[in-house]
Design a protein around this motif. Structure first.
Motif, short mmCIF file in Angstrom:
data_model
loop_
_atom_site.label_atom_id
_atom_site.label_comp_id
_atom_site.label_asym_id
_atom_site.label_seq_id
_atom_site.Cartn_x
_atom_site.Cartn_y
_atom_site.Cartn_z
N VAL A 53 0.83 -1.21 0.00
CA VAL A 53 0.00 0.00 0.00
C VAL A 53 0.87 1.26 0.00
N LEU A 54 1.89 1.30 0.84
CA LEU A 54 2.76 2.47 0.90
C LEU A 54 3.48 2.73 -0.41
N LEU A 55 3.95 1.67 -1.04
CA LEU A 55 4.63 1.84 -2.33
C LEU A 55 3.68 2.31 -3.42
N GLU A 56 2.44 1.86 -3.38
CA GLU A 56 1.48 2.31 -4.37
C GLU A 56 1.18 3.80 -4.19
N LEU A 57 1.06 4.26 -2.94
CA LEU A 57 0.85 5.69 -2.72
C LEU A 57 2.05 6.49 -3.20
N ASP A 58 3.24 5.97 -2.99
CA ASP A 58 4.44 6.64 -3.47
C ASP A 58 4.42 6.76 -4.99
N ARG A 59 3.98 5.71 -5.66
CA ARG A 59 3.89 5.75 -7.13
C ARG A 59 2.85 6.77 -7.58
N ARG A 60 1.84 7.01 -6.75
CA ARG A 60 0.81 7.99 -7.08
C ARG A 60 1.18 9.40 -6.63
N PHE A 63 6.73 9.23 7.85
CA PHE A 63 6.77 8.58 9.15
C PHE A 63 6.99 9.66 10.22
N VAL A 64 6.11 9.70 11.21
CA VAL A 64 6.19 10.71 12.27
C VAL A 64 6.27 9.95 13.59
N THR A 65 7.43 9.88 14.17
CA THR A 65 7.67 8.94 15.25
C THR A 65 8.40 9.56 16.44
N GLY A 66 8.19 8.97 17.59
CA GLY A 66 8.98 9.33 18.75
C GLY A 66 10.31 8.62 18.77
N ARG A 67 10.49 7.64 17.89
CA ARG A 67 11.75 6.90 17.85
C ARG A 67 12.94 7.82 17.57
N PRO A 68 14.08 7.52 18.18
CA PRO A 68 15.30 8.22 17.76
C PRO A 68 15.72 7.74 16.39
N LEU A 69 16.65 8.45 15.80
CA LEU A 69 17.07 8.15 14.44
C LEU A 69 17.56 6.71 14.30
N ARG A 70 18.28 6.21 15.29
CA ARG A 70 18.88 4.88 15.16
C ARG A 70 17.82 3.78 15.09
N TRP A 71 16.64 4.01 15.69
CA TRP A 71 15.56 3.02 15.60
C TRP A 71 14.67 3.26 14.39
N ALA A 72 14.45 4.52 14.06
CA ALA A 72 13.60 4.83 12.91
C ALA A 72 14.22 4.28 11.63
N ALA A 73 15.54 4.25 11.56
CA ALA A 73 16.21 3.77 10.36
C ALA A 73 15.86 2.32 10.03
N ASP A 74 15.39 1.57 11.01
CA ASP A 74 15.04 0.17 10.77
C ASP A 74 13.90 0.01 9.77
N VAL A 75 13.07 1.04 9.61
CA VAL A 75 11.92 0.94 8.71
C VAL A 75 11.98 1.95 7.57
N PHE A 76 13.12 2.58 7.37
CA PHE A 76 13.23 3.60 6.32
C PHE A 76 13.02 3.03 4.93
N GLU A 77 13.24 1.75 4.74
CA GLU A 77 13.06 1.17 3.42
C GLU A 77 11.62 1.27 2.94
N HIS A 78 10.69 1.57 3.84
CA HIS A 78 9.27 1.60 3.48
C HIS A 78 8.75 3.00 3.17
N VAL A 79 9.59 4.04 3.25
CA VAL A 79 9.09 5.39 3.02
C VAL A 79 8.98 5.74 1.55
N GLY A 80 9.54 4.94 0.67
CA GLY A 80 9.43 5.21 -0.76
C GLY A 80 10.38 6.29 -1.22
N ALA A 81 10.20 6.70 -2.47
CA ALA A 81 11.13 7.66 -3.08
C ALA A 81 11.05 9.03 -2.42
N HIS A 82 9.89 9.37 -1.81
CA HIS A 82 9.77 10.68 -1.18
C HIS A 82 10.70 10.80 0.02
#
Length: 275
Positions: free
Chosen positions: A40-47, A53-72
């Motif tokens: 779903v996230l990749l399809e929205l990126d294509r559109r 991603f708006v998170t309380g995580r610090p950078l070192r933890w947020a990076a674990d899911v960065f592959e899902h943010v798409g080209a934006h």
């Protein structure tokens, strides 16, 4: 695409930007992002619909899911203290706590609530007082010292922990003691306060990010589950609390999404955008 949900009547037009919390919202209890949510996230990126991603995580933890943010490739980190360009691997905005103000608040809170211990998050990572009992793995190189030594420069987030008080009780006392000089919230099941710079919230930083792109609040759809999401959900034109969200979040949000272990964010987005 399977699993699509019917868009609610309260969404008058397609949003131009999606803002979603991670833990308890987009990310499952086992720490993963499902294949369906990723699709779903990749399809929205294509559109050309950015998913931020708006998170309380610090950078070192947020990076674990960065592959899902798409080209934006944008993420708001540490409850609004940092905007990170994932594609460029760089900070584009920092909104830290200055040391003098941070230390004044630390002293006042510890006087009011003896037994309070502190940690600070900086671009270097986490640094902790000796008595601060972190529930997650601490990097071997993390410095441990009194907060007066740790706070030797601007900090993205100040963490205050207490091992005896309940979260709401600790928050109430902290709010009274700080008098609004810093922003205090929490997103943990333990008694851990997350303290940010003056007027720094997920909402205020998201608003800055959207303003740069000519996107109004009523063109944003947002998802969250804990008190640190309240400002963002109150600001966005369309907001969802997760089915298992904190009661205060459910009260503020416009709608309720299925739980995070049921791909709630993705199912709502699939319905809203008719994927």
């Amino acid at each position: 695409m399977s699993g699509a949900a019917v868009p609610p009547a309260g969404v008058p037009r397609l949003p131009r930007l999606v803002a979603t919390d991670l833990d308890g919202t987009l990310v499952r209890s086992d720490g993963t992002v499902s294949a369906y949510t990723r699709e779903v996230l990749l399809e929205l990126d294509r559109r050309d619909v950015p998913v931020v991603f708006v998170t309380g995580r610090p950078l070192r933890w947020a990076a674990d899911v960065f592959e899902h943010v798409g080209a934006h490739g944008l993420a708001i980190i540490s409850n609004g203290a940092l905007v990170w360009d994932v594609t460029g691997d760089r900070a584009v905005l920092e909104r830290p706590i200055e040391p003098q103000l941070g230390l004044e608040v630390c002293a006042a809170l510890r006087t009011a609530v003896p037994g309070t211990s502190y940690a600070v998050e900086t671009m270097r990572g986490i640094e902790l007082e000796p008595d601060f009992m972190e529930r997650y793995q601490v990097p071997d190189a993390a410095r441990r010292a009194p907060v007066e030594e740790l706070f030797d420069g601007p900090a993205l987030k100040l963490l205050a922990r207490h091992e005896e008080l309940a979260p709401q009780e600790f928050w109430d006392v902290a709010e009274e003691v700080t008098g609004g000089r810093l922003v205090i919230t929490w997103s943990s099941s333990t008694t851990l306060l997350e303290i940010s710079g003056p007027q720094v919230t997920k909402a205020s930083t998201l608003e800055l990010l959207c303003a740069e792109r000519g996107i109004a609040a009523d063109e944003v759809i947002a998802f969250g589950d804990m008190p640190n999401d309240l400002p963002m959900l109150g600001w966005a034109g369309t907001s969802y609390a997760m089915a298992d969200a904190h009661p205060t979040v459910t009260e503020v949000a416009d709608h309720v999404a299925p739980g995070h272990d049921d791909d709630g964010v993705a199912r709502v987005l699939a319905g809203v955008f008719d994927l």
